[in-house]
Write an enzyme that holds these catalytic residues in place. Structure first.
Site, PDB file in Angstrom:
ATOM      1  N   GLN A 109      -4.213  -4.717   7.563  1.00  0.00           N
ATOM      2  CA  GLN A 109      -5.278  -5.724   7.079  1.00  0.00           C
ATOM      3  C   GLN A 109      -5.265  -7.079   7.881  1.00  0.00           C
ATOM      4  OE1 GLN A 109      -7.888  -5.140   5.204  1.00  0.00           O
ATOM      5  NE2 GLN A 109      -7.161  -3.118   4.267  1.00  0.00           N
ATOM      6  N   LYS A 141     -10.551   0.252  10.767  1.00  0.00           N
ATOM      7  CA  LYS A 141     -10.608  -1.130  10.158  1.00  0.00           C
ATOM      8  C   LYS A 141     -10.961  -2.188  11.067  1.00  0.00           C
ATOM      9  CE  LYS A 141      -7.467   0.233   6.257  1.00  0.00           C
ATOM     10  NZ  LYS A 141      -8.242   0.505   5.048  1.00  0.00           N
ATOM     11  N   CYS A 201      -4.925   2.473  -3.546  1.00  0.00           N
ATOM     12  CA  CYS A 201      -3.561   2.567  -3.097  1.00  0.00           C
ATOM     13  C   CYS A 201      -2.350   1.810  -3.149  1.00  0.00           C
ATOM     14  CB  CYS A 201      -3.445   3.047  -1.636  1.00  0.00           C
ATOM     15  SG  CYS A 201      -4.949   4.444  -1.245  1.00  0.00           S
ATOM     16  N   ASP A 255       3.353  -3.819   8.269  1.00  0.00           N
ATOM     17  CA  ASP A 255       1.877  -3.006   7.917  1.00  0.00           C
ATOM     18  C   ASP A 255       0.805  -4.143   8.369  1.00  0.00           C
ATOM     19  OD1 ASP A 255      -0.339  -2.102   7.448  1.00  0.00           O
ATOM     20  OD2 ASP A 255       0.237  -1.583   5.225  1.00  0.00           O
ATOM     21  N   HIS A 266       0.843  -1.064  -0.192  1.00  0.00           N
ATOM     22  CA  HIS A 266       0.083   0.023   0.120  1.00  0.00           C
ATOM     23  C   HIS A 266       0.720   1.199   0.008  1.00  0.00           C
ATOM     24  CE1 HIS A 266      -2.766   2.900   1.823  1.00  0.00           C
ATOM     25  NE2 HIS A 266      -3.894   1.903   1.452  1.00  0.00           N
TER      26      HIS A 266
HETATM   27  N1  PMP Z   1      -1.866  -0.548   4.660  1.00  0.00           N
HETATM   28  C1  PMP Z   1      -2.976  -1.091   4.066  1.00  0.00           C
HETATM   29  C2  PMP Z   1      -2.356  -2.558   3.954  1.00  0.00           C
HETATM   30  C3  PMP Z   1      -4.168  -0.689   4.034  1.00  0.00           C
HETATM   31  O1  PMP Z   1      -5.048  -1.696   3.541  1.00  0.00           O
HETATM   32  C4  PMP Z   1      -4.453   0.675   4.393  1.00  0.00           C
HETATM   33  C5  PMP Z   1      -5.823   1.165   4.248  1.00  0.00           C
HETATM   34  N2  PMP Z   1      -6.258   1.123   3.025  1.00  0.00           N
HETATM   35  C6  PMP Z   1      -3.323   1.205   4.934  1.00  0.00           C
HETATM   36  C7  PMP Z   1      -2.123   0.698   5.063  1.00  0.00           C
HETATM   37  C8  PMP Z   1      -3.596   2.794   5.363  1.00  0.00           C
HETATM   38  O2  PMP Z   1      -4.453   2.862   6.396  1.00  0.00           O
HETATM   39  P1  PMP Z   1      -5.004   4.266   6.839  1.00  0.00           P
HETATM   40  O3  PMP Z   1      -5.685   4.943   5.776  1.00  0.00           O
HETATM   41  O4  PMP Z   1      -6.183   3.771   7.959  1.00  0.00           O
HETATM   42  O5  PMP Z   1      -3.989   4.801   7.432  1.00  0.00           O
END
Ligand code: PMP
Length: 419
Positions: free
Chosen positions: A211, A234, A374, A208, A131
Site C-alpha cells: 500500500q 495496486k 484480510c 510489506d 494483512h
Molecule cells: N499487504 C497489504 C497491506 C495489502 O493491502 C495487500 C492487498 N490487499 C496485500 C499485502 C496482498 O497483496 P496481493 O493480494 O496483491 O498479493
C-alpha cells in the site's frame, strides 16, 4: 519499445477506460486493486501483438527482443522503488513474494545459508495490524523452524507504536515484518525507526510495501530494509505479477523457494547449482506481458511524479476523513482527523453492518470495500467483524468524495439506526 508515448496528465480520469466506461460511478476501492490507464493497456497490447516470446531461453531474435522488454520492465520497476536491477525479482503478487522470503528462510539451514536459519529460541516480530499476507507466512516459518512469533499490539484505533515495537524486539529477534502503510487504518509506519531498532538487534527487516509503493515516493535502498514486497495491480498495472525486493547480497544467499528451469547454472541427476538473483528465483516460463505492463505502470507513475501522487491523495484522504467525521454515529478507524494517513479511510457505522453499508453505497454508484480486509487480528482488536473502506488513487476526484459524503450522510437514516 516505447510504452508511454505521451506524458500522462496527472489525475486525468479520461485516461482510464474503466472510468470512462463507468462514468456514472465513483470507484473508491483502489486499495483492493487499481484501474489501468490506456498507456499501460497499450504497452501490454503492443508487446503481446508484436514482441511476445519466451524470455531467457534460446538464442533466437524473438527471445532476445522479449528478454530486452522483460529486463527493461525490471529496470523501470527497480528505478521506481530505488532498487538495483538485481534486487527486483518478479513474483506473482506481494503475497507470493512474502511467501518466497519465508519459504526460502525455512530452507536456509539445509541450503547453504545456515547464518539465515531460524530455530527454537529465535523470534519473528510482526504487528497486530498486518494483512494476512504478511502474517501467515511468518506463522508457518515459525512452525517449521521452532521459532516464536510475537506481535506488537494495536490500540483501539488499530495503531501500533514504535515504543511497543522497541519493547518486543530483543537479541532473540531474527526478523521484523511490517506494513509500510496499513490497508485498514492508512497508518504510515515510521520505517526508519523500525529499521534502526531491528538493525541494533541484528534482525532482518521485511517491508510489506503493497500500500506504499503505489502511493508514496519510495526509496527502498535509502530506507535500508532488507526485503520488501509489492503488487503491480495496486499501482496501475496488471494482475498476475508483483515484485520481491531484497538487498543484492541477501538475495544471492536466500534459498530459492521454487526451483526448475531458468534458475540454474549446472544440473546433475543428484544436484543443481543456482544462478545469482534475480534468476535463481524466477523458475519456469515467466508472465512476460504482465511484466511489461508492470514496467509501463511504474514509468507512468514516475512521469506523473510520486510527490504529486502523494499530494493529491493526501488531499483526497483529508476530504474522505471529513466526510466520515461529519456523520454522527460513524466512527473513523485509524489516525485521528488531521493526522497523517495514506489515501484510505475505514469506518464503522453504529447500528448498520458493514456489508449493508457497502450495499447501500453500491446502490448509489459508489464502489467501496467491506469486510475484514484480510486483517482479522486487527478487527478483533477493534471489536468488530468488519469495517467499510473507501480508498483513493491518482484518478480519484473531489466529485467522487462528495458523492460518497452525501450517501454516507443518509446511511443510518435509511437503516433506521438513528432512531
Ligand atoms: N499487504 C497489504 C497491506 C495489502 O493491502 C495487500 C492487498 N490487499 C496485500 C499485502 C496482498 O497483496 P496481493 O493480494 O496483491 O498479493
Amino acid at each position: 519499445m516505447n510504452t508511454t508515448s505521451t506524458t500522462p496528465t496527472a489525475f486525468a480520469r479520461d485516461a482510464y477506460p474503466y472510468l470512462r466506461h463507468n462514468a456514472d460511478r465513483a470507484y473508491l476501492d483502489s486499495a483492493a486493486t487499481s484501474q489501468r490507464p490506456d498507456a499501460v493497456l497499450a504497452a501490454e497490447d503492443a508487446f503481446a501483438r508484436t514482441e511476445y516470446a519466451a524470455v531467457h531461453r534460446g538464442s533466437s531474435m524473438a527471445t532476445g527482443e522479449a528478454t530486452w522488454a522483460f529486463e527493461g520492465a525490471r529496470e523501470r520497476i527497480a528505478r521506481f522503488v530505488g532498487a538495483g536491477e538485481r534486487e527486483i525479482v518478479f513474483a506473482e503478487n506481494a503475497t507470493d513474494a512474502l511467501n518466497v522470503i519465508a519459504l526460502g528462510l525455512s530452507d536456509a539451514a539445509t541450503f547453504g545459508a545456515p547464518h539465515l536459519a531460524l530455530g527454537p529460541g529465535d523470534e519473528i516480530v510482526v504487528t497486530e495490524a498486518e494483512h494476512h499476507a504478511n502474517l501467515i507466512p511468518w506463522q508457518r516459518l515459525a512452525r517449521r523452524t521452532g521459532a516464536t512469533l510475537r506481535a506488537v499490539p494495536v490500540d483501539e484505533r488499530g495503531l501500533w507504536s514504535v515504543d511497543d515495537l522497541a519493547a518486543i524486539v530483543s537479541e532473540r529477534t531474527r526478523l521484523v515484518a511490517f506494513a509500510h502503510v496499513s490497508n485498514v487504518t492508512g497508518y504510515i509506519a515510521p520505517v526508519a525507526d523500525v529499521v534502526q531498532i531491528a538493525g541494533e538487534a541484528g534482525a532482518l527487516t521485511v517491508l510489506d510495501a503493497c500500500q506504499s509503493a503505489p502511493h508514496l515516493p519510495l526509496d527502498l535502498g535509502a530506507l535500508g530494509v532488507d526485503f520488501a514486497a509489492f503488487s503491480s495491480h495496486k499501482m496501475l498495472g496488471p494482475t498476475g505479477i508483483g515484485a520481491l525486493y531484497g538487498r543484492a547480497e541477501l538475495l544471492d544467499q536466500l534459498p530459492p523457494a521454487r526451483t526448475g528451469g531458468s534458475t540454474i547454472t549446472t544440473v546433475t541427476i543428484d544436484d543443481a547449482q543456482f544462478l545469482p538473483a534475480p534468476q535463481r528465483f524466477e523458475a519456469g516460463t515467466q508472465p512476460v506481458t504482465q511484466a511489461v505492463g508492470f514496467g509501463a505502470a511504474a514509468e507512468y507513475l514516475s512521469e506523473i511524479g510520486m510527490e504529486r501522487v502523494r499530494a493529491h491523495e493526501a488531499e483526497m484522504a483529508g476530504q474522505l476523513v471529513d466526510a466520515v467525521a461529519a456523520v454522527p454515529g460513524v466512527e473513523l478507524v485509524g489516525p485521528e482527523v488531521g493526522a497523517e494517513r495514506a489515501g484510505l479511510v475505514s469506518f464503522v457505522v453504529d447500528g448498520v453492518h458493514a456489508h449493508d453499508v457497502g450495499q447501500f453505497l453500491d446502490d448509489r454508484g459508489i464502489t467501496v470495500r467491506t469486510g475484514h480486509h484480510c486483517a482479522q487480528p486487527l478487527h478483533r482488536r477493534l471489536g468488530v467483524a468488519a469495517t467499510t473502506r473507501a480508498s483513493a488513487y491518482v484518478y480519484t476526484s473531489a466529485d467522487d468524495v462528495a458523492r460518497f459524503a452525501a450517501a454516507l450522510a443518509e446511511v443510518r437514516t435509511f437503516f433506521g439506526a438513528d432512531r
